[in-house]
Each structure stands twice: as C-alpha cells, then as structure tokens.
Design an enzyme around this catalytic site. Sequence first.
Site, PDB file in Angstrom:
ATOM      1  N   ASP A  99       0.839  -1.192   0.000  1.00 33.28           N
ATOM      2  CA  ASP A  99       0.000   0.000   0.000  1.00 33.28           C
ATOM      3  C   ASP A  99       0.880   1.250   0.000  1.00 33.28           C
ATOM      4  OD1 ASP A  99      -2.738   1.194   0.418  1.00 33.28           O
ATOM      5  OD2 ASP A  99      -1.770   1.927   2.249  1.00 33.28           O
ATOM      6  N   GLU A 102       1.618  -0.308  -5.089  1.00 31.88           N
ATOM      7  CA  GLU A 102       0.710   0.807  -5.379  1.00 31.88           C
ATOM      8  C   GLU A 102       1.631   2.019  -5.534  1.00 31.88           C
ATOM      9  OE1 GLU A 102      -3.417   2.650  -3.648  1.00 31.88           O
ATOM     10  OE2 GLU A 102      -1.798   2.326  -2.214  1.00 31.88           O
TER      11      GLU A 102
END
Length: 657
Positions: A327, A363
């Site tokens: 993330d 990401e």
Amino acid sequence: MTFTAPSFAPGATLSGDGVEFAVYSRDAARVDLCLFDNEGEKELARLAMGRGENGFHRVFVEGATAGTRYGFRADGVYSPDHGLWFDPAKLLVDPYARELDRRFVHDGRLAVFGAETADIVPKAIVTRDRPVAVKPPLFRPGGFVYEVAVRAFTMLHPDVPETMRGTVGALAHPAVLAHLKRLGVDAVELMPITAWIDERHLPPLGLSNSWGYNPIALMALDPRLVPGGMKELADTVAALRAEGIGTILDLVFNHSGESDRHGATLSMRGLDNLTYYRHVPDRPGELINDTGCGNTIAGEHPVVRQLVLDSLGHFVRHAGVDGFRFDLATILGREADGFSARAALLSEICADPLLKDRVLIAEPWDIGPGGYQLGNFPAPFLEWNDRFRDDARLFWRGDSHRLGPFVTAFAGSADIFSRHGGTETRSVNFLAAHDGFTLADLVSHAVKHNEANGEDNRDGHNENHSWNNGEEGATTDGMVLSARRADVKALLSSLFLSRGTIMLTAGDEGGRSQDGNNNAYCQDNAITWMHWDRLDDGLIEHAAMLSAIRKRFPALGDTAFLTGEGDVEWLTLAGAPMTVADWEAPFAGTLLVLLKTPDRQQKRTVRLAIAINRTHGEQALALPPPEGRDWVSLLAANQPPTGSLPARMVEIFVENY
C-alpha cells in the site's frame, strides 16, 4: 546513518528454558518488560531490560513459555515538540509481536499523557516457531488477481457456517473455493489482515474501519479476521494452493494507526518516535504526512527496514504466501532526497533470499512531493496501473479522443513500462478496486454518495470518470438497467482481454453495489458485505468465460510488449488497417485487434480477433479471410460471425481449424 545489526532476533524468542525479549529504543532512558496473566488482565511482573550499545533493550525470562502475554513500557523525556513521547503509563505493543490476545479498540486515554492504558491495549503472545515448507509461488505475472476483503466477502455467504463467516478460514470453505475456481482466479489478494485500529473520528459516528489500512502491529494477525492465528492463515493458504490458487497479502508499511500528533501512543511512537517515523528536518516535533494518514513510517532507517524485511519473511516462512501488495509503496522508496528506485529498502526486498522470488506488487504513489511513481519501480515489482483504469473508463464513458490512450493501456502500457529500458509490461490492469466505486456503481452513478460516512459527502474522490446511463442510482427502468449491464460486460471484457496482469475486486464479476459510496472504508455492514443472493449469475458466467479464454490463449496474459511484426494488427471493423485519421477521429470508438497466439485447445498457433464497439449503435463487422476453416465466436457458443457488432460490446473470435 550508523547502525549495527543485532546478532539476536528482536521480539520474543522462545528457547528450551525461557524467553528472550528484545526491543529497540535509541532514546528511552529505561524500557521495562511487563508480563501478564493468561487472560491478559493482571500485570504479574515488571522487569527492567538491559540496554545494549546498538540501541536494543534485552531481558531473558527463565521459565517463560509459549503463550506468555507481555508488553513494554518506555520511560524518558516527554517532549512532543522535540519528537519524544516517552510515557511509562502507556503499555506498548512489541513491533515484532506475532500474535495478540485481542483487537485494538480506540480510547481517548491512548492520547493522554500519564493515563494508564494496560487495561485497553492488546497483549502480545509468545509463540512457538512453526515454519511451513516454502514452495515456489503459484502466481506468475500475466495472471488473474482477485482482490478480497475477507470479512465483507464471506459475512453473508449462505453456505459458510456462521462461526466461520468473516474470517480467513472461510476462504477454504468448499463453496468459496468453488466460486474462485469457477472464475479461474490465479491468486487472491487479501486486503490487510494484520492488526489495526479504527481512526479516532469513527467511534463517535458509530462506524468502524472495515478495510484494515490502519495498522499497529505489522506482523500480528487481527483476531477478528484470523481467530486461529498463523495456523489458520497457513491452513487457508495450503487449501487455496491445493486448488491452484496463490495468496498475496496486502500489507501497510507506509504509516501506522498511531496517526498524527493528536493520535494514540500504542507501540512505535512510545518506543522510539524519532526512529520509526519521518519528521520535518530541523523540526522533530512535526511529522511528515506523505500518506495522508497523519504519519509516515521511516523506511530509510535500518531498524525499520529490518522490521519490514522480517515481517515479509515471517509470512513466507510461517504461512507460505506467494507474495505481497504494498500500500502506498512510494513510501518504501523514499529517502532524504525523495523517491529512488534504488532505495535501500526496495533493493533489500528484491535481494532477500526468501523474498526475491515472491510476487511483489506496488501501489506506485503517495501524496507527498514527487509521490506519483507509476512505471518507476524496479523489476520485478508489478505496479497498480491507474492509467489503465482511467483510460478504460473514459473510453467507455464516451469521452473524445480516447481510443488511442485506451488501446495503449489495453496493450500493456508500453509508454509507461518501457521508458527505463523494459521489454515487458509490469502493469496490473484494473477497472475498480476497494478504493472507489464498484464496477456496477461506476456505470450507475455520475457522482459519489458517501453520506453514510458522516462527513457530509466531502470524503472520497470527486472525479471518478463514471456515468449513470440516464438515471442516478437505483432504478426500475428496464432500458437503463440493460444499458448498465451491457457496460459492465464490456468493461469486464476490456479487462480480461488486456495484456499484462489483471486484477478484479471481489463481487465486481456479479454486479456488487455499495449504493454509490466510493470511500466505504468505514462501512463494516451491509454496504460493503457481499450479498451473494443479489449477484447476477449471468455476469459471473461472462467473467468466467473471459477468464477461461484468457487461460486458453497465452498472448492475452503475455507481458512482452507487442511489436507489430507479426504479433498484432490494428484494423477497422471493416477489416482495413487503421489510419492516422481513424485513430485521431474525435469520437473514434471502434476497433478490430488481430492477435497471433498459441491456442492451448487446438494445440497450434491461431489468430484471435477482438472486436470493440463503444458506440450506441450496431456496427457492421467484416473479419479478415480465415487462414483456417472459419471464424467462430468465443462468447457465443462457437457460432460464426453475424456480420455486425452490437452496441457497447466487445466480442472475440478465433480461427477454427
């Protein structure tokens, strides 16, 4: 930055005659180990830990066993303006905790100096090392990733026993496995299952975090989702693997749930705030907030880098996972001068003997300066490609001059992933993810509807490149519903036939809706729970067929860039080569893609014809003369072409020999 790696393992290490506890704190004057009873309620002992020259505090407890519950207290200067948060009234969770005895619950005392917190903070549990056999990952680039929020995915599944619903173990239930196999999933990507805490504004609103992107302990599983601990995760990974399905964990190493200056003191802040978090140079009391979550973990610090590497290794060694999705991964590559693909942490992950063959998905952005880094991560990192998402949405919405960008993304985004000399795409193509509209809501809502989140609809993205097909939200209008369904099918086709790795969020194959909420992180309820009885089986079957086609023809999942030298032709629907004028027509919305590919069913090289019509009218279609016997439709039970292509549709044909 001078730092000597310890010769011992941080955390709690079980031996034959006791347990050694070790925790890092450069600035604490004193660190105590607190031992608790089997219920984690009564503090039985408080032991001073000896300080070593490398900043670790250690103590050996003779006779301690697996199951011992513990925490730390750190004393020293309390001066938040100088980045020092030492408060011996705060029980602190071991950053290396492998198991916790309860979930985290937000309480105002966690942010008040001098307020005792032992009664509300989870206790770490000493665990016995139970490694599994580490096998090569099942998943390979070009495969099909299925993003799953474990709790939401199974809470309403009619065949899963109520005692299992909402847990990792439910993924191994035969009914759930059957759904994954029907779709042809290559790997499930589990949204965070490590322990997290609710953001402090949620409890007063009667809401709770349902996504898990607010961690405290980076390797301890959340008891809500994994009540059986690491054994439950390992057993589930093994059950999925037995069906040919890999497991990817979505992990958060960019921030923690201790949040900003007004947040909780639960672990890293109370142990060594200046080491674990990034601060504005020359202003140690001011946290850098490149994450938008209040703090930023200092991935450049050797202690933090080792914690991240050890956390990743823990899940490989003890659960056998295929890999990880990171993330806000730009944070992992941030050093003093900004992002670098050669940052120490990224390099160490790629070189680690236990991690170097794992699936790594970034990401590739954060909200800090220079935070958008799509295409700039080092191989073998795959990257979430929001350009594919946006270009596909804008094309199907009907915006002008969108054919070229859509096709570039559809073909693997060579413009992005070749710029550092790459010869293969590292794109993870997706149309929707946990963050944003569901696929069905994308074609049913022109604007977001986040009123249930308690922020007057201010939260969430405002620009979603969405459309509603003539009526906003829920409707009984048959024409509107039919148009929306056609759009979902066309979008699914665009995804499954695209080049590179693909990702689909659970439920998007069946028309799952969140009633237009595009920021449903705080909705642990029927808004996010998957209503299995409402799923459109026809859409599911469409996705399953597309997945089977993708597996049958390797060119669709190939990661090598197309060259145009015998591997692909770009044609009009009339079968003529596309001209510059065809590509640049303002509202160009039709295309015929001719691919050469092995056919695993016919066991020979064949041509595929992918016909795209985004217009609202039927278009004439003339396929090139077949080199084999004839052309047949793969989505229409091997029927021959009809000579036309319906509106808002993607069709795929193969030469039949």
